[in-house]
Design a protein around this motif. Structure first.
Motif, mmCIF file in Angstrom:
data_model
loop_
_atom_site.group_PDB
_atom_site.id
_atom_site.type_symbol
_atom_site.label_atom_id
_atom_site.label_comp_id
_atom_site.label_asym_id
_atom_site.label_seq_id
_atom_site.Cartn_x
_atom_site.Cartn_y
_atom_site.Cartn_z
ATOM 1 N N ALA A 174 0.838 -1.205 0.000
ATOM 2 C CA ALA A 174 0.000 0.000 0.000
ATOM 3 C C ALA A 174 0.871 1.252 0.000
ATOM 4 C CB ALA A 174 -0.919 -0.015 1.216
ATOM 5 N N SER A 188 0.641 4.603 -2.103
ATOM 6 C CA SER A 188 0.357 5.850 -1.391
ATOM 7 C C SER A 188 1.549 6.188 -0.503
ATOM 8 C CB SER A 188 -0.920 5.696 -0.549
ATOM 9 O OG SER A 188 -1.213 6.887 0.125
ATOM 10 N N ALA A 219 -3.486 4.181 2.090
ATOM 11 C CA ALA A 219 -4.050 3.042 1.366
ATOM 12 C C ALA A 219 -4.077 1.757 2.176
ATOM 13 C CB ALA A 219 -3.256 2.803 0.077
ATOM 14 N N ASP A 261 -11.270 5.098 -2.571
ATOM 15 C CA ASP A 261 -9.905 5.465 -2.192
ATOM 16 C C ASP A 261 -9.016 5.613 -3.426
ATOM 17 O OD1 ASP A 261 -7.688 5.740 -0.185
ATOM 18 O OD2 ASP A 261 -7.020 3.888 -1.154
#
Length: 443
Positions: free
Chosen positions: A147, A151, A182, A247
């Motif tokens: 993640a 991000s 994220a 998101d």
């Protein structure tokens, strides 16, 4: 095959195999623990035998997951040295904690496998629960690291002063890096996906044995445990999918546009079902459109503007065809599994006569590969949709590649190794399932 494609293909191959082993290793300990609990509460030897059978499967996937995961760790350093040089100090914490979770899992699994009739019954059961919890934590921590690539957080970045130079990464905060914007949506979506895929695959295998009338009582109890986990997770998965979609639309508009093959920025954007993107003409053919639904999915407002690929620079545009098709496969299979799960829960709650119907068992047999195909498609969306970045909007994948030549040969060798490993795993599992009636305690 050039070096960049070879390196990316090798990582895709390694991750594609590892994710199957890892998901099963994360989820099956919970099946095992529930079966063990039922044996302790009821004294029914079928549950004890089921627990022992599943524990051997857990051991097989723990071993293969450990091997394939170790290979992935080495590949990050060998194939992408500039990435690890700069990113390692920032997002190293989740990897370190994942190693700790792995060691706890290994110790707890050792206690469980060799603790039969040696440990206190409830402590023995608790070690199985620890196997599941530590495996789940391990998976979530790895997803947190991925993640971060989508991000980036936990540092201040100063771009290079001139082409060819490196940027500077200052004020590093590993906690902020691990809990990036994220991590929650990706961890939730991946965890539920693991339960869906493993639940339906395990239930499907036992459903097949029931249809063949082999040790029916044993496989019926196993089928119902796995089916409940898979069905509940499949029904919850669209909620996590909605969280993830909103998101991605906010943080990675290029990926979101590629997922939906949304070429032109517009308001009241339609959600498309199916379709074949034409990247040269910037159009989507043969798709079914649901007016305003994409705007609602992305922003919770059917009139909202959705960024299209026309606002993305050409050199930052992800591959649309692969990303869109993978996304459609993931969603389509997810919907089928959700409907199958709903049917099962209706049967278990209201229509118990359905539980013994051949059509329901056959649905689960058909579903055996669906969850894992959906997971592979989902990771394709995550990784291909982020291109051309290895660290989103900071480092390009091509810039992180090793200068070492001959990566194509490494890719061919690893392909052979993983295919061989898969054959061994399938053989061991087949033998384990076939031997179930003979190797355990009799009532």
């Amino acid at each position: 095959m050039d070096d960049l494609i070879a390196a990316r293909s090798q990582m895709a191959l390694s991750l594609g195999f590892h994710i199957v082993f890892a998901c099963i290793g994360m989820v099956m300990p919970f099946f095992m623990a529930l079966s063990h609990y039922r044996w302790l509460r009821t004294g029914n030897l079928v549950y004890k035998n089921l627990t022992k059978a599943w524990s051997k499967g857990v051991a097989i996937f723990f071993a293969t997951g450990a091997v394939s995961g170790t290979v992935l760790s080495f590949e990050l350093g060998l194939l992408w040295p500039r990435f690890m040089e700069h990113a390692g100090p920032i997002f190293g914490m989740p990897f370190s904690l994942e190693g700790t979770a792995f060691f706890i899992e290994a110790i707890a699994l050792g206690f469980f496998l060799y603790g039969w009739d040696r440990l206190n019954r409830w402590f023995h059961w608790f070690t199985g629960v620890v196997v599941g919890l530590s495996g789940l934590a391990s998976g979530i921590l790895v997803v947190a690291a991925n993640a971060w690539m989508n991000s980036p957080a936990g540092f201040d970045y100063i771009p290079p002063a001139a082409p060819g130079e490196d940027g500077q990464y200052l004020n590093i905060d590993p906690i902020a890096a691990m809990f990036n914007d994220a991590w929650f949506s990706q961890a939730l979506h991946m965890t539920l996906a693991a339960f869906v895929a493993t639940g339906f695959a395990v239930a499907g295998v036992h459903a097949l044995m029931i249809l063949k009338k082999r040790n029916v009582e044993f496989h019926t109890r196993a089928f119902r445990i796995a089916a409940v986990f898979g069905a509940v997770a499949a029904i919850l998965q669209p909620i996590s999918g909605d969280i993830s979609a909103k998101d991605v639309a906010r943080r990675q508009p290029a990926k979101f546009a590629a997922m939906e093959a949304h070429f032109e920025t517009s308001r009241s954007a339609p959600l498309v079902i199916g379709g074949l993107p034409d990247e040269e003409r910037k159009e989507l053919k043969y798709a079914i459109e649901l007016p305003g639904m994409l705007s609602w999915l992305a922003h919770g407002d059917s009139e909202a503007e959705v960024t299209g690929l026309d606002r993305i620079p050409d050199d930052e545009e992800p591959p649309v065809l692969i990303t869109h098709l993978a996304f459609q496969v993931m969603v389509g299979l997810g919907v089928l599994l959700m409907l199958t799960g709903l049917l099962y829960l209706i049967a278990a709650w209201r229509k118990r006569e359905w539980l013994n119907k051949r059509w329901l068992l056959k649905l689960f047999v058909i579903s055996i590969p669906m969850g894992f195909i959906a997971i592979e498609a989902g990771w394709t969306v995550t990784e291909v949709g982020r291109q051309p970045w290895i660290i989103y909007e900071i480092m390009r994948t091509a810039d992180a590649l090793t200068p070492m030549p001959g990566i194509a040969y490494s890719f061919y060798i690893f392909t052979a190794v993983y295919i061989s490993l898969s054959i061994v795993v399938v053989f061991l599992l087949y033998r384990q399932i076939k031997m179930v009636p003979e190797i355990y305690d009799k009532p």
